[in-house]
Design a protein around this motif. Structure first.
Motif, short mmCIF file in Angstrom:
data_model
loop_
_atom_site.label_atom_id
_atom_site.label_comp_id
_atom_site.label_asym_id
_atom_site.label_seq_id
_atom_site.Cartn_x
_atom_site.Cartn_y
_atom_site.Cartn_z
N TYR A 194 0.84 -1.20 0.00
CA TYR A 194 0.00 0.00 0.00
C TYR A 194 0.88 1.26 0.00
CZ TYR A 194 -3.57 3.35 1.01
OH TYR A 194 -4.40 4.44 0.91
N ASN A 195 1.92 1.21 0.81
CA ASN A 195 2.90 2.30 0.82
C ASN A 195 3.50 2.51 -0.56
OD1 ASN A 195 3.24 3.70 3.17
ND2 ASN A 195 4.38 2.05 4.15
N CYS A 251 16.57 10.00 6.50
CA CYS A 251 15.32 10.52 5.96
C CYS A 251 14.25 9.44 6.04
CB CYS A 251 15.49 11.01 4.52
SG CYS A 251 15.51 9.73 3.30
N THR A 311 14.06 11.34 -3.63
CA THR A 311 13.30 11.33 -4.88
C THR A 311 11.94 12.02 -4.72
OG1 THR A 311 12.67 9.11 -4.23
CG2 THR A 311 14.34 9.30 -5.95
N GLU A 312 11.47 12.09 -3.48
CA GLU A 312 10.22 12.82 -3.22
C GLU A 312 10.27 13.38 -1.81
OE1 GLU A 312 6.78 10.17 -2.41
OE2 GLU A 312 8.14 8.62 -3.16
N ARG A 344 13.80 -7.37 4.52
CA ARG A 344 13.94 -7.28 5.97
C ARG A 344 13.34 -8.50 6.65
NH1 ARG A 344 14.79 -2.57 8.72
NH2 ARG A 344 15.01 -0.76 7.39
N ILE A 403 1.70 4.58 -2.95
CA ILE A 403 1.84 6.03 -2.75
C ILE A 403 3.21 6.49 -3.27
CG2 ILE A 403 1.87 7.88 -1.03
CD1 ILE A 403 0.13 6.00 0.74
N HIS A 404 4.26 5.75 -2.89
CA HIS A 404 5.62 6.26 -3.18
C HIS A 404 6.27 5.70 -4.45
CE1 HIS A 404 5.57 8.23 0.65
NE2 HIS A 404 5.20 7.10 1.21
N GLU A 405 5.81 4.54 -4.87
CA GLU A 405 6.30 3.91 -6.11
C GLU A 405 7.82 3.75 -6.17
OE1 GLU A 405 4.60 5.44 -9.63
OE2 GLU A 405 2.55 5.02 -8.97
N ASP A 406 8.41 3.39 -5.06
CA ASP A 406 9.86 3.16 -5.06
C ASP A 406 10.08 1.65 -5.00
OD1 ASP A 406 12.52 2.90 -4.56
OD2 ASP A 406 12.62 4.50 -3.07
N LYS A 445 15.70 6.00 7.19
CA LYS A 445 16.78 5.36 6.42
C LYS A 445 17.98 6.29 6.44
CE LYS A 445 14.53 1.91 4.28
NZ LYS A 445 14.94 0.54 4.24
N GLN A 446 19.13 5.66 6.50
CA GLN A 446 20.36 6.43 6.52
C GLN A 446 20.68 6.92 5.11
OE1 GLN A 446 21.80 6.39 9.72
NE2 GLN A 446 23.86 5.59 9.46
N VAL A 447 21.01 8.17 4.99
CA VAL A 447 21.39 8.70 3.68
C VAL A 447 22.90 8.86 3.63
CG1 VAL A 447 21.08 10.61 2.06
CG2 VAL A 447 19.22 9.97 3.56
N VAL A 485 19.25 4.34 2.59
CA VAL A 485 18.55 4.61 1.33
C VAL A 485 19.28 3.80 0.26
CG1 VAL A 485 18.10 6.38 -0.41
CG2 VAL A 485 17.83 6.90 2.01
N LYS A 529 6.88 5.70 6.51
CA LYS A 529 7.93 4.69 6.37
C LYS A 529 9.00 4.90 7.42
CE LYS A 529 7.40 3.80 1.46
NZ LYS A 529 8.11 3.75 0.18
N TYR A 536 12.88 0.32 -2.80
CA TYR A 536 12.51 0.45 -1.39
C TYR A 536 11.63 -0.74 -1.00
CZ TYR A 536 10.80 2.55 2.95
OH TYR A 536 10.51 2.80 4.26
N GLU A 561 14.98 4.78 -10.97
CA GLU A 561 14.49 6.07 -10.47
C GLU A 561 13.74 6.79 -11.58
OE1 GLU A 561 17.41 8.52 -8.60
OE2 GLU A 561 17.80 7.03 -7.04
N PRO A 605 6.91 9.65 4.32
CA PRO A 605 5.76 9.58 5.23
C PRO A 605 5.25 8.15 5.39
CG PRO A 605 5.51 11.41 3.73
CD PRO A 605 6.72 10.67 3.28
N GLU A 655 12.46 -3.50 1.80
CA GLU A 655 11.60 -3.75 2.96
C GLU A 655 11.20 -5.21 3.02
OE1 GLU A 655 10.71 -1.28 5.51
OE2 GLU A 655 12.53 -0.73 4.45
#
Lengths: 644, 279, 127
Positions: free
Chosen positions: A38-39, C71, C99-100, A55, A42-45, C79-81, A213, C76, A48, A487, C74, A52
């Protein structure tokens, strides 16, 4: 065996507490994955999401250690084993079938995660086969093999230990494997200089860097060393299991056990020779601290070479690390007794030869090499063979990040490459061009600022940048852009109106040197470059720039820097200059109290004072001349104080 | 023929079996001995659960050690026996059929026949967890006889069973007795008394006697007496048991001295005690 | 179908609420590590696609200090940058980009247990 597996599956699902644990596990996993999904919407990464989901490796590990222990010890407690052991190879088939049953359950649960990852992949519509493979390999390594290690440990505990000891071991291993133990080596190293990272790393089977990141060029860590480590454990534990469950007289099983031991030794050896890896922990040999610790001592030098380089002929091989056989054609005006070069210190030189393949004597001190000329004539050519890696500028089977400003091949003279005051790398850019002819042997598609024909890269440039991984080439009219595949670019593509953007700054930043920028190649920097290089990873060469973003500000700085010689002493001014021009609102909006009281803004305060005192146009104009004037050797502070 | 030849077995420094030699032909054998005599160790050596320190065990001239073909000819019911409680009787036996490599086409018939032998055919689809202790033991016998093994070994098969189940066990053994070697290890003499052709008496890791029940009994000939309890006990007497009759308490004693007392007809138990106690 | 919609609206509302709740922070935040403390983390500065940070480990510090920029998108996790080891004395600074829109914070001396005796400070901000 099929019948046994079927019955074992039946047994698993008919045992109430196993079934309950399994259902609870499925529920937790799917709730987590669905929430992250669901996240994602919203973010489309996509990276990421993959990170996750990986994990969950620790959850899988704990679950499968526990479940395999309970599943295997159960029938031991039920006094079943003795009658089974009497049948021909009964104990062996009994345990192996149980292991296979557990492996089937792992497979199902790995598929569970994969389905989510592939769903995200299809939603993203990136159509990138290498990422399909990346998802598969991540799940195989971080979920399947981690769980398999878990069942090997659980089974071994069931075979050898009583419940209390087994649970103690399971809990201990879970703590040692999980990231929460990270503080122990950190404290020992930072506080007492005791390095137990190598010891702790042997248990480090979970994916690293998940708290970071993600590096979009690289993806998540699936380097060979991680496979080696996990296969080492699996082979070792499974050989111990085999020897425990089979009669010593069954030769075939004995042979298989020995083969597994040999495999585990081989994998451990390979693990110890991991080569280039990207591991962002606090281990002093890794990404975060390796160079910081080294350059915190006074080891850097700056000395101009009394020769120039005409050309490089490089044969680069990138597997676990970088291997290079480089032939350098020199341009010497006089006969020289010694030649100074800079090559990153973690590349080990195997040999240096002259043009007739005679070995040349050399001395290595950190990043610097002195090659001695034994003859009374010019060397003309030097051949250097070396291999190694940088923990930051990686080059391996998974990704290649070798910007031309990093001395991954010998650069003439002694050059400073690290600014310890800012904990960042200084781009090394020569002020003339040389000819390059590079052949690259790599499993990845490599992109370069040079012209490209198959695996060959050639042309005349200041430096050769090589990048590989999740990167692809895009053409926007005449501009070639090498963007990170995972990206998304902003909707408004500034490259399509680059002239229009640059024109706005023509009077301040380009003046007479305004050229056609459309011939330049643009590389999208990774997070490593933007966080580890000065100028936030914006590096400008005559033929290409590296920029983390395609925003107006980044592109302008990228193109404008082309005309500004790189000088460490001028960095402070340069930063304030570009910040003022490109982010003026941000620059002047700092609260007065912060500006006055915070030491961090000391230089900015000076710069602003001069603007207020002398006027914006004057200060900007003078600063630009200062930055572009190679003969002005004043440092930033002196310049700003002298400004009047 | 199954032969145990000069078998030695030690656990660390403790020698549990000392030079044991035995011969088994088709028939029922009772392995008698007190707790700790080495019966279970001997059996575990015979079923290949333990490695031997020295000596050998041979079946029809071939060593049984690590010989999978021969092992498939052994049915075994261990002293402590358990099953998959979550599975049904049928599923449990099927599991053993697979381990014993019984052909799939024969499995159902085999299971059915074994269950008939142990009187559990009506429980075929019941979960094991719903069976009584005696039934589980019978199911254990059923798994031991699956696949018609040539050798069947029961280790303490009647321990904890009620008299009815014990009789049932004896009947089952009598039924499956054809063309096989059946070895029943026990410390309860009456278990072997009626059904065993030969009895082996062990103590402290040695075979003390190997013979028929009559031969065992004969070991106590002239050594069994009955005395009143108020009589002063002789140091050579071994008191087997006390019992009351006509408000008087009597003792059944064993003595290797000729006593001027009421002599009794010996039983196997008397013979067994004479052998074990060296009377 | 209807309940699905309601659920997605609800979740969206929660997500938005989360976004706004982090927005109430200021545009800059300080992380001050006193010699009597072992580690510190600044408060979150709110949503931005970038953040500037500067950190300084004083010459009186007993140890080197890590400055970590983190960073979080929202809803989430953090995370280390960037992670920079600052010698004593030493500085670290830079701008980091996401990126956002993301929330940002600065951490000094992670896992700092037992490392008392460091004086460091840092600021993280966006305009």
């Amino acid at each position: 065996m099929n019948g046994l597996i079927k019955n074992n599956l039946k047994l698993f699902f008919k045992t109430k507490y196993l079934l309950f644990s399994f259902l609870l596990f499925i529920a937790i996993i799917n709730i987590f994955l669905a929430a992250e999904f669901y996240n994602y919407l919203i973010h489309e990464d996509i990276l990421y999401y993959l990170g996750e989901s990986q994990r969950l490796g620790i959850v899988y590990f704990v679950f499968f250690v526990f479940i395999s222990y309970e599943y295997c010890v159960k029938n031991k407690n039920d006094n079943l084993l003795e009658s089974i052991s009497v049948t021909s190879n009964g104990k062996f088939f009994f345990y192996i079938s149980k292991l296979i049953t557990l492996v089937i359950i792992i497979l199902i649960m790995t598929l569970n995660i994969m389905i989510y990852n592939y769903a995200v992949y299809f939603l993203k519509e990136i159509n990138l086969w290498s990422f399909v493979k990346h998802i598969f390999l991540n799940n195989l390594l971080n979920i399947f093999l981690v769980s398999l290690t878990g069942i090997c440990i659980g089974t071994m505990a069931a075979l050898k230990l009583k419940r209390f000891k087994a649970y103690f071991l399971i809990i201990l291993l879970t703590i040692l494997i999980s990231p929460i133990i990270e503080f122990v080596p950190y404290i020992l190293f930072m506080g007492f200089g005791i390095n137990i990272y190598p010891l702790m790393n042997i248990l480090d089977i979970l994916p690293p860097n998940l708290n970071w990141v993600s590096e979009s060029l690289y993806g998540l860590s699936i380097e060979p060393y991680r496979w080696n480590l996990i296969i080492f454990w699996i082979c070792l534990l499974s050989s111990a299991i085999l020897l425990n469950v089979s009669s010593k007289k069954i030769k075939l099983i004995n042979y298989i056990s020995y083969i597994l031991v040999i495999l585990s030794i081989y994998n451990f050896y390979s693990y110890m020779n991991s080569g280039s890896i990207v591991k962002k922990d606090y281990n002093p040999i890794n990404f975060t601290a390796f160079d910081e610790l080294y350059y915190s001592n006074e080891v850097q030098r700056e000395e101009k070479a009394n020769f120039t380089i005409d050309s490089y002929d490089m044969k680069i091989k990138i597997d676990r690390q970088l291997k290079n056989y480089v032939t350098i054609t020199l341009n010497e005006t006089d006969v020289l007794k010694g030649y100074k070069f800079t090559l990153y210190r973690n590349y080990d030189i195997k040999e240096i030869l002259d043009k007739d393949n005679n070995p040349l004597e050399f001395k290595r001190h950190g990043d610097y090499i002195d090659v001695y000329n034994p003859a009374d004539e010019k060397l003309e050519t030097i051949q250097i063979e070396y291999s190694g890696y940088s923990p930051v500028f990686y080059s391996n089977l998974q990704g290649v990040l070798l910007p031309g400003c990093f001395p991954y091949y010998p650069i003439e003279g002694y050059r400073r490459m690290y600014l310890k005051e800012q904990s960042s790398y200084i781009p090394i850019i020569r002020d003339y061009t040389v000819k390059f002819n590079i052949s690259v042997e790599s499993a990845l598609d490599i992109y370069s600022n040079l012209k490209n024909e198959g695996k060959r890269y050639y042309g005349e440039a200041q430096a050769a940048t090589l990048m590989g991984g999740f990167i692809n080439e895009k053409k926007y009219e005449d501009v070639t852009f090498y963007g990170l595949s995972l990206e998304e670019l902003p909707k408004e593509n500034n490259l399509l109106r680059i002239d229009e953007i640059l024109n706005q700054y023509k009077s301040v930043l380009f003046k007479d040197q305004y050229t056609n920028f459309k011939d330049m190649k643009i590389f999208q920097s990774t997070i490593t470059l933007s966080s580890k290089l000065t100028d936030n990873g914006i590096v400008s060469f005559q033929d290409h720039i590296l920029t983390y973003d395609l925003s107006e500000e980044c592109l302008v700085q990228g193109f404008a820097q082309k005309n500004i010689p790189y000088d460490v002493n001028k960095l402070k001014v340069k930063k304030e200059f570009f910040d003022y021009i490109l982010h003026k609102e941000r620059f002047i909006n700092i609260s007065k109290s912060e500006l006055e009281n915070n030491m961090i803004y000391k230089f900015r305060r000076l710069f602003l004072e001069k603007i207020n005192e002398l006027g914006e146009d004057y200060v900007i104009k003078k600063t630009y001349y200062y930055l572009t004037d190679e003969n002005d050797t004043r440092d930033s502070e002196l310049f700003i104080r002298n400004l009047n | 023929m199954l032969e145990v030849i000069k078998l030695h077995k030690s656990f660390k420094k403790k020698e549990v079996l000392k030079n044991v030699s035995l011969e088994f032909k088709n028939g029922i054998y009772g392995l008698l001995g007190p707790n700790g005599a080495g019966k279970t160790t001997l059996i575990r050596c015979m079923v290949n659960l333990y490695d031997l320190n020295s000596g050998s065990i041979e079946y029809c001239g071939s060593s049984i050690n690590g010989n999978n073909d021969l092992l498939s000819n052994i049915g075994y019911l261990p002293q402590k026996f358990g099953l998959f409680k979550e599975l049904t009787v049928y599923e449990n036996l099927k599991y053993f059929c697979i381990l014993k490599k019984i052909y799939k086409s024969r499995m159902d018939d085999e299971i059915k026949n074994c269950l008939i032998s142990v009187n559990l055919e009506d429980r075929i689809s019941h979960k094991v967890s719903s069976l009584s202790g005696g039934m589980i033991r019978r199911l254990g016998i059923a798994q031991a006889i699956l696949g018609h093994p040539k050798i069947i070994i029961f280790d303490e098969p009647t321990a904890g069973l009620d008299p009815e189940e014990r009789i049932r066990f004896k009947n089952i053994v009598a039924q499956i007795n054809k063309d096989r070697i059946i070895i029943i290890s026990t410390h309860i003499v009456e278990d072997v008394e009626a059904s065993c052709n030969k009895i082996i008496i062990m103590n402290e890791g040695r075979v003390l006697k190997y013979g028929s029940s009559e031969e065992i009994k004969s070991e106590a000939n002239g050594k069994v007496y009955e005395v009143e309890k108020n009589l002063n006990a002789d140091e050579y007497w071994y008191v087997e048991k006390s019992f009351s009759r006509n408000e008087k308490t009597f003792m059944r004693i064993l003595s290797n001295k000729k006593e001027n007392l009421k002599s009794l007809e010996p039983t196997i138990e008397d013979g067994y005690m004479c052998i074990v106690k060296g009377i | 179908m209807k309940s699905k919609k309601v659920f997605s609206y609800l979740t969206l509302a929660v997500a938005l609420l989360l976004c706004f709740s982090v927005n109430v922070y200021g545009a800059s935040a300080n992380a001050i590590l006193l010699a009597t403390e072992s580690s510190t983390v600044s408060s979150a500065i709110g949503l931005s696609t970038y953040s500037d940070y500067s950190a300084l480990n004083s010459k009186d510090s007993a140890y080197s200090v890590y400055a970590n920029v983190q960073c979080a998108f929202p809803g989430k996790s953090w995370k280390q940058v960037e992670s920079t080891l600052m010698a004593a004395p030493g500085i670290a600074n830079g701008t980091n980009y996401a990126t956002e829109n993301a929330n940002w914070r600065l951490e000094l001396n992670p896992w700092g247990w037992g490392f008392i005796g460091c004086s460091a400070n840092g600021i993280i901000s966006y305009d």
